[in-house]
Design a protein around this motif. Structure first.
Motif, PDB file in Angstrom:
ATOM      1  N   ASN A 133       0.826  -1.203   0.000  1.00  0.00           N
ATOM      2  CA  ASN A 133       0.000   0.000   0.000  1.00  0.00           C
ATOM      3  C   ASN A 133       0.869   1.266   0.000  1.00  0.00           C
ATOM      4  N   HIS A 134       1.552   1.513  -1.096  1.00  0.00           N
ATOM      5  CA  HIS A 134       2.330   2.733  -1.232  1.00  0.00           C
ATOM      6  C   HIS A 134       2.133   3.284  -2.635  1.00  0.00           C
ATOM      7  N   PHE A 135       2.604   4.491  -2.850  1.00  0.00           N
ATOM      8  CA  PHE A 135       2.237   5.230  -4.057  1.00  0.00           C
ATOM      9  C   PHE A 135       2.667   4.512  -5.337  1.00  0.00           C
ATOM     10  N   ALA A 136       3.892   4.005  -5.391  1.00  0.00           N
ATOM     11  CA  ALA A 136       4.387   3.386  -6.619  1.00  0.00           C
ATOM     12  C   ALA A 136       3.522   2.186  -7.019  1.00  0.00           C
ATOM     13  N   TRP A 137       3.152   1.381  -6.030  1.00  0.00           N
ATOM     14  CA  TRP A 137       2.319   0.205  -6.303  1.00  0.00           C
ATOM     15  C   TRP A 137       0.923   0.626  -6.772  1.00  0.00           C
ATOM     16  N   GLN A 138       0.368   1.626  -6.103  1.00  0.00           N
ATOM     17  CA  GLN A 138      -0.957   2.103  -6.483  1.00  0.00           C
ATOM     18  C   GLN A 138      -0.935   2.694  -7.892  1.00  0.00           C
ATOM     19  N   ALA A 139       0.106   3.459  -8.204  1.00  0.00           N
ATOM     20  CA  ALA A 139       0.219   4.055  -9.540  1.00  0.00           C
ATOM     21  C   ALA A 139       0.319   2.978 -10.613  1.00  0.00           C
ATOM     22  N   ALA A 140       1.082   1.924 -10.330  1.00  0.00           N
ATOM     23  CA  ALA A 140       1.223   0.832 -11.292  1.00  0.00           C
ATOM     24  C   ALA A 140      -0.110   0.120 -11.505  1.00  0.00           C
ATOM     25  N   CYS A 141      -0.842  -0.097 -10.407  1.00  0.00           N
ATOM     26  CA  CYS A 141      -2.157  -0.737 -10.514  1.00  0.00           C
ATOM     27  C   CYS A 141      -3.126   0.135 -11.322  1.00  0.00           C
ATOM     28  N   CYS A 142      -3.088   1.429 -11.073  1.00  0.00           N
ATOM     29  CA  CYS A 142      -3.966   2.350 -11.799  1.00  0.00           C
ATOM     30  C   CYS A 142      -3.646   2.352 -13.286  1.00  0.00           C
ATOM     31  N   ALA A 143      -2.359   2.372 -13.620  1.00  0.00           N
ATOM     32  CA  ALA A 143      -1.953   2.355 -15.025  1.00  0.00           C
ATOM     33  C   ALA A 143      -2.409   1.060 -15.693  1.00  0.00           C
ATOM     34  N   GLY A 144      -2.252  -0.061 -14.983  1.00  0.00           N
ATOM     35  CA  GLY A 144      -2.689  -1.343 -15.524  1.00  0.00           C
ATOM     36  C   GLY A 144      -4.192  -1.397 -15.725  1.00  0.00           C
ATOM     37  N   TYR A 145      -4.916  -0.809 -14.775  1.00  0.00           N
ATOM     38  CA  TYR A 145      -6.382  -0.786 -14.853  1.00  0.00           C
ATOM     39  C   TYR A 145      -6.849   0.030 -16.059  1.00  0.00           C
ATOM     40  N   ILE A 146      -6.242   1.194 -16.257  1.00  0.00           N
ATOM     41  CA  ILE A 146      -6.618   2.038 -17.387  1.00  0.00           C
ATOM     42  C   ILE A 146      -6.278   1.354 -18.709  1.00  0.00           C
ATOM     43  N   PHE A 147      -5.088   0.726 -18.765  1.00  0.00           N
ATOM     44  CA  PHE A 147      -4.685   0.034 -19.995  1.00  0.00           C
ATOM     45  C   PHE A 147      -5.645  -1.117 -20.297  1.00  0.00           C
ATOM     46  N   ALA A 148      -5.969  -1.930 -19.285  1.00  0.00           N
ATOM     47  CA  ALA A 148      -6.876  -3.059 -19.498  1.00  0.00           C
ATOM     48  C   ALA A 148      -8.264  -2.578 -19.932  1.00  0.00           C
ATOM     49  N   SER A 149      -8.729  -1.493 -19.321  1.00  0.00           N
ATOM     50  CA  SER A 149     -10.048  -0.953 -19.666  1.00  0.00           C
ATOM     51  C   SER A 149     -10.078  -0.454 -21.107  1.00  0.00           C
ATOM     52  N   LEU A 150      -9.025   0.258 -21.520  1.00  0.00           N
ATOM     53  CA  LEU A 150      -8.960   0.766 -22.889  1.00  0.00           C
ATOM     54  C   LEU A 150      -8.820  -0.372 -23.899  1.00  0.00           C
ATOM     55  N   ALA A 151      -8.030  -1.391 -23.539  1.00  0.00           N
ATOM     56  CA  ALA A 151      -7.852  -2.525 -24.449  1.00  0.00           C
ATOM     57  C   ALA A 151      -9.173  -3.262 -24.662  1.00  0.00           C
ATOM     58  N   LEU A 152      -9.902  -3.511 -23.575  1.00  0.00           N
ATOM     59  CA  LEU A 152     -11.190  -4.181 -23.695  1.00  0.00           C
ATOM     60  C   LEU A 152     -12.183  -3.309 -24.464  1.00  0.00           C
ATOM     61  N   ALA A 153     -12.193  -2.010 -24.184  1.00  0.00           N
ATOM     62  CA  ALA A 153     -13.098  -1.097 -24.881  1.00  0.00           C
ATOM     63  C   ALA A 153     -12.813  -1.091 -26.382  1.00  0.00           C
ATOM     64  N   HIS A 154     -11.531  -1.078 -26.741  1.00  0.00           N
ATOM     65  CA  HIS A 154     -11.151  -1.093 -28.158  1.00  0.00           C
ATOM     66  C   HIS A 154     -11.661  -2.363 -28.831  1.00  0.00           C
ATOM     67  N   PHE A 155     -11.464  -3.501 -28.186  1.00  0.00           N
ATOM     68  CA  PHE A 155     -11.910  -4.781 -28.747  1.00  0.00           C
ATOM     69  C   PHE A 155     -13.429  -4.806 -28.892  1.00  0.00           C
ATOM     70  N   LEU A 156     -14.144  -4.431 -27.844  1.00  0.00           N
ATOM     71  CA  LEU A 156     -15.604  -4.470 -27.875  1.00  0.00           C
ATOM     72  C   LEU A 156     -16.169  -3.498 -28.918  1.00  0.00           C
ATOM     73  N   HIS A 157     -15.555  -2.332 -29.018  1.00  0.00           N
ATOM     74  CA  HIS A 157     -16.035  -1.344 -29.988  1.00  0.00           C
ATOM     75  C   HIS A 157     -15.836  -1.835 -31.417  1.00  0.00           C
ATOM     76  N   ARG A 158     -14.657  -2.358 -31.681  1.00  0.00           N
ATOM     77  CA  ARG A 158     -14.324  -2.732 -33.058  1.00  0.00           C
ATOM     78  C   ARG A 158     -15.017  -4.012 -33.511  1.00  0.00           C
ATOM     79  N   TYR A 159     -15.084  -5.017 -32.636  1.00  0.00           N
ATOM     80  CA  TYR A 159     -15.547  -6.325 -33.069  1.00  0.00           C
ATOM     81  C   TYR A 159     -16.976  -6.665 -32.645  1.00  0.00           C
ATOM     82  N   ILE A 160     -17.570  -5.863 -31.781  1.00  0.00           N
ATOM     83  CA  ILE A 160     -18.946  -6.147 -31.361  1.00  0.00           C
ATOM     84  C   ILE A 160     -19.847  -4.934 -31.578  1.00  0.00           C
ATOM     85  N   GLU A 161     -19.499  -3.803 -30.951  1.00  0.00           N
ATOM     86  CA  GLU A 161     -20.381  -2.641 -31.007  1.00  0.00           C
ATOM     87  C   GLU A 161     -20.656  -2.190 -32.440  1.00  0.00           C
TER      88      GLU A 161
END
Length: 361
Positions: free
Chosen positions: A306-334
Motif C-alpha cells: 500500500n504505497h504510491f508506486a504500487w498504487q500508480a502501477a495498478c492504476c496504469a494497468g487498470y486504465i490500460f486493461a479498460s482501454l484494451a477491452l473497450a477497443h476490442f468491444l467497440h471494433r468487433y462487437i459494437e
C-alpha cells in the motif's frame, strides 16, 4: 445533412475517462475532479439530449421514422450492454471460484431486468450488474419518451422538453436534497431515481438543441473558457459544497452550448486525435471498465504493497486493461452489430413504405 461535431465527440471521451478514474476510487482523496467524477454521467445525458435532438428532432414526425429511430437506438445500446454484464458476471464468478466463495449470479428477476434494461427503475434495493448498467437502460427509455414527444407535439415539443426536465429536477431535489446536504454527495442517484437525472439532463440538452441559434453568442472563445472553467470548478468543489452538484446539468449545458460551432480554443483541444479516439470508444469504455473493478481493488490493497508506486502501477494497468477491452468491444462487437441492426431497421422501414405505396394504388 447532419455532420459530427468533433469537439463534442472529444468531450464525450473525456467524460468516459473521468468515470473510469472515479471508479478507481483509490485516487479520489487527491483530486476533486476524480472524487466527483460521478457527475460525468449527467454530462453524458446532456450531450445525448443535444446530439440526438440535433440529428433526429425534426425527423420524428411519423410512426415509421420513430420505429427506425428506436431500432437504431436499441442497436446502439443493447448489444454492448448485454456483453458487458455477461462478462461482468463471468469474471465475478471466476473470482468467487478462485477465492473459494459462492458464485455470484443474478436472480431470475434481476436477469430479466438486465435483459430489458430496467435496472434503473427502482425495482430493487441494490445495484444490478456493473455500476453503470442502470444509466444505459434509463437512456434507452428516455429515447422512447423523446420520440413520442417529437411525433405527437411537434412545434410544442420545446415546452414539454422544459416540463420534463423540470419534473426530473424536482424529483431529484425531493428524493436527494435533505440527505445529501447533510452527508453528501449530491445528485448521485443511480439504480434508485437515477432516471430522474436522465430526464433532467437529457431534455435540457434537447432544449438546447432546439434553441441553439438563439444562443450563438455563447460560442465565442471567451464563453468556451468560461464554460470549461465553470465545469472544472463544479466538479472540483462538489464534495466541499455538495449543493452545487445540483447545478451540474446547467453548467454542462453551458459548456456544450459553447462548443456547438465546433471551433475555438476548447474545441481545438477536444478535436485532437487522442480525444477523438476516446470519444469513438466512449460507450464501450463506459460500460466495460468496471468489469475489472474487483481485481483492481484486491491488487491495490495487497498487504505490504500500500504505497504510491504500487498504487500508480495498478492504476496504469487498470486504465490500460479498460482501454484494451473497450477497443476490442467497440471494433468487433459494437460497430458490426450496430451496423447490422441499423441495416435491418432501414430495410424494415423500406418494406413498410413499399407496402403502403402498393396498398394506395
Amino acid at each position: 445533412m447532419h455532420t459530427t461535431n468533433r469537439s463534442l465527440e472529444g468531450l464525450r471521451g473525456i467524460a468516459a475517462l473521468i468515470v473510469v478514474l472515479y471508479h478507481m476510487a483509490i485516487l479520489s482523496p487527491y483530486a476533486g475532479v476524480i472524487q466527483n467524477g460521478y457527475l460525468s454521467v449527467d454530462l453524458f445525458f446532456v450531450l445525448s439530449g443535444y446530439v440526438i435532438c440535433s440529428a433526429y428532432g425534426s425527423r420524428l414526425t411519423n410512426s415509421h421514422e420513430v420505429s427506425r429511430f428506436l431500432i437504431r437506438r436499441f442497436g446502439r445500446l443493447w448489444p454492448l450492454h448485454v456483453i458487458s454484464f455477461v462478462l461482468y458476471y463471468a469474471l465475478l464468478c471466476l473470482h468467487s471460484v478462485l477465492s473459494k466463495q459462492p458464485a455470484v449470479l443474478p436472480t431470475m428477476a434481476e436477469f430479466a431486468s438486465l435483459l430489458t434494461m430496467t435496472t434503473g427503475f427502482n425495482l430493487f434495493d441494490h445495484n444490478i450488474g456493473n455500476v453503470v448498467t442502470w444509466s444505459a437502460g434509463d437512456e434507452l427509455y428516455v429515447y422512447a419518451l423523446f420520440a413520442a414527444v417529437c411525433m405527437t407535439l411537434r412545434k410544442r415539443s420545446s415546452v414539454f422538453f422544459a416540463v420534463l426536465s423540470i419534473i426530473g429536477f424536482v424529483i431529484i431535489l425531493r428524493v436527494d436534497a435533505e440527505s445529501c446536504l447533510n452527508h453528501g454527495p449530491c445528485n448521485d442517484l443511480t439504480y434508485s431515481f437515477g432516471w430522474a437525472r436522465c430526464l433532467t439532463s437529457y431534455f435540457l440538452g434537447a432544449l438546447l438543441a432546439r434553441h441553439k441559434d438563439a444562443l450563438n453568442f455563447l460560442t465565442s472563445p471567451q464563453w468556451q473558457i468560461v464554460g470549461a472553467v465553470a465545469t472544472l470548478a463544479l466538479v472540483q468543489f462538489a464534495a466541499v459544497v455538495p449543493a452545487i452538484a445540483f447545478a451540474a446539468p446547467i453548467v454542462f449545458a453551458l459548456l456544450i452550448a459553447s462548443l456547438t460551432r465546433d471551433r475555438g480554443p476548447m474545441a481545438t483541444l477536444l478535436r485532437t486525435r487522442p480525444m477523438q479516439y476516446l470519444g469513438e470508444v466512449s460507450y464501450a469504455l463506459y460500460l466495460s471498465h468496471s468489469i475489472f473493478g474487483i481485481y483492481f481493488v484486491n491488487l491495490v490493497f495487497l498487504p505490504a504493497r500500500n504505497h504510491f508506486a504500487w498504487q500508480a502501477a495498478c492504476c496504469a494497468g487498470y486504465i490500460f486493461a479498460s482501454l484494451a477491452l473497450a477497443h476490442f468491444l467497440h471494433r468487433y462487437i459494437e460497430v458490426p452489430v450496430r451496423e447490422r441492426i441499423n441495416a435491418w431497421g432501414d430495410s424494415y422501414r423500406g418494406h413498410e413504405v413499399s407496402a403502403l405505396l402498393h396498398n394506395s394504388k
